[in-house]
Design a protein around this motif. Sequence first.
Motif, PDB file in Angstrom:
ATOM      1  N   GLN A 133     -20.123  -3.691  -6.366  1.00 48.26           N
ATOM      2  CA  GLN A 133     -20.815  -3.399  -5.322  1.00 48.26           C
ATOM      3  C   GLN A 133     -21.694  -1.984  -5.799  1.00 48.26           C
ATOM      4  O   GLN A 133     -22.880  -1.891  -5.659  1.00 48.26           O
ATOM      5  N   CYS A 134     -20.690  -1.340  -6.552  1.00 45.13           N
ATOM      6  CA  CYS A 134     -21.374   0.123  -6.766  1.00 45.13           C
ATOM      7  C   CYS A 134     -21.194   0.644  -8.445  1.00 45.13           C
ATOM      8  O   CYS A 134     -21.934   1.244  -8.796  1.00 45.13           O
ATOM      9  N   GLY A 135     -20.594  -0.427  -9.059  1.00 50.40           N
ATOM     10  CA  GLY A 135     -20.473  -0.239 -10.406  1.00 50.40           C
ATOM     11  C   GLY A 135     -19.425   0.838 -11.014  1.00 50.40           C
ATOM     12  O   GLY A 135     -19.473   0.939 -12.258  1.00 50.40           O
ATOM     13  N   HIS A 136     -18.850   1.375 -10.051  1.00 53.49           N
ATOM     14  CA  HIS A 136     -17.826   2.167 -10.451  1.00 53.49           C
ATOM     15  C   HIS A 136     -16.503   1.573 -11.028  1.00 53.49           C
ATOM     16  O   HIS A 136     -16.184   0.437 -11.015  1.00 53.49           O
ATOM     17  N   VAL A 137     -16.249   2.208 -12.436  1.00 53.36           N
ATOM     18  CA  VAL A 137     -15.219   1.942 -13.276  1.00 53.36           C
ATOM     19  C   VAL A 137     -13.940   2.372 -13.065  1.00 53.36           C
ATOM     20  O   VAL A 137     -13.602   3.893 -13.154  1.00 53.36           O
ATOM     21  N   GLU A 138     -12.768   1.702 -12.785  1.00 52.75           N
ATOM     22  CA  GLU A 138     -11.464   2.365 -12.582  1.00 52.75           C
ATOM     23  C   GLU A 138     -10.264   1.728 -13.273  1.00 52.75           C
ATOM     24  O   GLU A 138     -10.453   0.370 -13.246  1.00 52.75           O
ATOM     25  N   HIS A 139      -9.582   2.288 -13.576  1.00 52.52           N
ATOM     26  CA  HIS A 139      -8.295   1.868 -14.526  1.00 52.52           C
ATOM     27  C   HIS A 139      -7.219   1.498 -13.293  1.00 52.52           C
ATOM     28  O   HIS A 139      -6.246   2.648 -13.330  1.00 52.52           O
TER      29      HIS A 139
END
Length: 270
Positions: A184-190
Amino acid sequence: MQSVQHIIAVASGKGGVGKSTVAVNLALALKACGARVGLLDADIYGPSQPLMLGVAPGTRPDTEGDQVILPVEVHGLKTMSMGYLTTDRTPLVWRGPMAGGALTQMLEQTRWGELDYLLIDMPPGTGDIQLTLAQKARVSGAVIVTTPQDIALLDARKGIEMFRKVDVPILGIIENMALHECTQCGHVEHVFGSGGGADVAAEYGAELLASLPLAMAIREQTDAGRPTVLSAPDSAAGEAFMQAARRLQERLAADDATQGGAPDISVTDD
């Protein structure tokens, strides 16, 4: 088995890290590189490759006589699995030696033909199946699949140590579920941490073959019988699998050059 140039074990120290998904996509990526590839599902108790390859339920391998099994060919791969010999509601309540015997039969009695690579999708852990494979086959090496989280890395190390004890080299590490990008927003999270696969690779002097994303599309494609390398080869995951296949080929070619390649054996009446 004499016609198989390289046998590669795709293994993990624990379940749930996506090892079977990696195995089927890696096999298809090697096929896309022009190689002749077979895929053996060695997870006797929980075979999943027929579903991942989209094989119709009830498919059974043909046989020649009582001793020869013909592999099921799908997407250009020669495949064999206990999933072809049982139903999805049939549990195999077997002790270890029986499972090892089933692996030996599938490995040795299947007419694989001329193959460049035979990938073996191993069950998780370090038990009977792993030892049976090391005893029965000339394994070129193992690819270890892990996620970045600490508990997975702990078990990955155990898997690596097990292969080292039976003199099977580690061809590389594949880090699965390394990062997640929000659709939805393109946020990248590990989600499971970061850098764990690279750390284990460095610790054992192995190569990090690929770092794969945690993506819903990979799960959907595999569940639908059209793995990512087939259905979305230009996606980030598809390109990562292709990268891993090319690096794996380079490593095996370098090993062949160092060892002088596999010997050619001929028998005459002289």
